[in-house]
Scaffold this active site. Structure first.
Site, PDB file in Angstrom:
ATOM      1  N   GLY A  53     -11.675 -26.534 -10.118  1.00  0.00           N
ATOM      2  CA  GLY A  53     -11.534 -27.800 -11.084  1.00  0.00           C
ATOM      3  C   GLY A  53     -11.070 -29.193 -10.141  1.00  0.00           C
ATOM      4  CB  SER A  54     -12.290 -32.398  -9.766  1.00  0.00           C
ATOM      5  OG  SER A  54     -13.220 -32.152  -9.065  1.00  0.00           O
ATOM      6  N   GLY A  55      -9.073 -32.708  -9.749  1.00  0.00           N
ATOM      7  CA  GLY A  55      -7.799 -33.069 -10.449  1.00  0.00           C
ATOM      8  C   GLY A  55      -6.700 -32.425  -9.835  1.00  0.00           C
ATOM      9  CG  HIS A  56      -5.852 -28.905  -9.300  1.00  0.00           C
ATOM     10  ND1 HIS A  56      -5.027 -28.984 -10.057  1.00  0.00           N
ATOM     11  CD2 HIS A  56      -6.897 -28.036  -9.860  1.00  0.00           C
ATOM     12  CE1 HIS A  56      -5.434 -28.408 -11.304  1.00  0.00           C
ATOM     13  NE2 HIS A  56      -6.678 -27.884 -11.136  1.00  0.00           N
ATOM     14  CE  LYS A 104      -7.074 -23.516  -7.916  1.00  0.00           C
ATOM     15  NZ  LYS A 104      -8.322 -23.642  -7.623  1.00  0.00           N
ATOM     16  CG  ASP A 109     -11.405 -21.332 -10.497  1.00  0.00           C
ATOM     17  OD1 ASP A 109     -12.113 -21.981 -11.145  1.00  0.00           O
ATOM     18  OD2 ASP A 109     -10.872 -21.640 -10.015  1.00  0.00           O
ATOM     19  CG  HIS A 218      -5.206 -26.001 -15.052  1.00  0.00           C
ATOM     20  ND1 HIS A 218      -5.116 -24.708 -14.484  1.00  0.00           N
ATOM     21  CD2 HIS A 218      -6.111 -26.460 -14.521  1.00  0.00           C
ATOM     22  CE1 HIS A 218      -6.007 -24.440 -13.780  1.00  0.00           C
ATOM     23  NE2 HIS A 218      -6.859 -25.696 -13.260  1.00  0.00           N
TER      24      HIS A 218
END
Length: 330
Positions: A53-56, A104, A109, A218
């Protein structure tokens, strides 16, 4: 919302367009959500593919380039990429030597990379997979069965990427990646919650004057909440939690990682405390990396990742790398 965005629906696409403009050495497919090193596929070399996911950020797109990942697949914010992205990435980097998926340990995922591996193999691409599950804070969480994958992802991608750059076999790159994961442990702390663009408000409640020990990237719950602690106290708790599980017998690689909203002034001060605890415990530190590398949007906080390093892992860590977020030796 006080965010530097247009609308929540285009956040990832806008970021990818900006990345493409800033890094012409990469091939950024905005429509299909794939970031590929510009010279891929590289003849005779294993291709490393990761994503999430984006945001990391800079994980994972910021780690694409010589000496690290061959491609990355960004999903929506805190949402797994889909199998089609992963298959497209594998096809873009496969030179015939095979592709390693670095995954991960989050349920979405894991399931999507498993499906992508089957689809890619149907297209004649040899696939191997390594699961990163380094977080010692909790055994199971909202998004995982087993330990979460966090800071050790950087160690796996850098060290396995260096091995792939040397032209070793897929089996050898996979074995090295697994060794890095097995020797790595992490622990994270949140001083504030993060805010996703779609929600526009904090993803969890963290009362004023409290922190979350063992938080996930998250915002998943950790071990416990306590009244605010000093940097020294947080380092004592986090490093002891890691060492209780890792119990290294030799030198370690240390990652002192920011969660996105913690300035370097604080991270370097925290690193001083981490180094103090390690010295008190008799653990030699071979290399240290400090900065925001595996983040959680605008969360204030930090994480500590340690990897017990032998001579080969240190050599591969020191090997040249040239990515948007990590570069040395070139």
């Amino acid at each position: 919302m006080r965010m530097l965005i247009n609308v929540p629906e285009t956040v990832v696409a806008d970021a990818l367009r900006g990345m493409a403009a800033a890094h012409p050495e990469l091939r950024v497919d905005v429509e299909n959500r794939v970031v590929v090193r510009g010279d891929a596929p590289v003849a005779g070399k294993v291709g490393l593919v990761s994503g999430g996911g984006s945001g990391h950020e800079p994980l994972h797109g910021g780690f694409v380039g010589p000496g690290m990942l061959a491609a990355a697949c960004p999903g929506e914010v805190f949402t797994s990429p889909v199998p089609d992205q992963m298959v497209r990435a594998a096809a873009a980097v496969d030179s015939g030597a095979g592709v390693l998926f670095v995954v991960k340990n989050y349920t979405g995922d894991v399931l999507n990379f498993e499906m992508a591996a089957e689809l890619a193999e149907d297209e004649g691409i040899q696939i191997a997979k390594v699961l990163v599950d380094d977080d010692v804070a909790v055994t199971d969480s909202l998004y995982t069965a087993g330990r979460r994958g966090t800071g050790a992802t950087l160690f796996v991608e850098k060290i396995a990427g260096a091995a792939a750059e040397e032209g070793v076999s897929l089996e050898r790159v996979e074995a090295i990646a697994r060794r890095v994961n097995e020797r790595s442990r992490s622990f994270g702390v949140a001083l504030s919650a993060c805010t996703t663009p779609a929600k526009g408000s904090p993803t969890f409640e963290l009362p004023e004057g409290e922190l979350e020990l063992g938080v996930g990237i998250h915002g998943e719950p950790g071990r416990e909440r306590r009244a605010m602690m000093t940097s020294r106290e947080i380092a004592d708790f986090a490093v002891h939690a890691v060492l209780e599980d890792l119990q290294p017998s030799g030198p370690v690689l240390a990652l002192v990682n920011g969660m996105g909203a913690t300035p370097l002034l604080e991270l370097y001060g925290f690193n001083a405390e981490v180094q103090r605890v390690l010295a008190e415990r008799g653990v030699p530190v071979a290399r240290t990396l400090v900065g925001n590398y595996v983040t959680s949007l605008d969360m204030a906080g930090c994480s500590v990742t340690l990897c017990e390093a032998d001579e080969e892992l240190l050599r591969l860590w020191d090997a040249p790398v040239q990515t948007a977020a990590l570069r040395w030796g070139r």
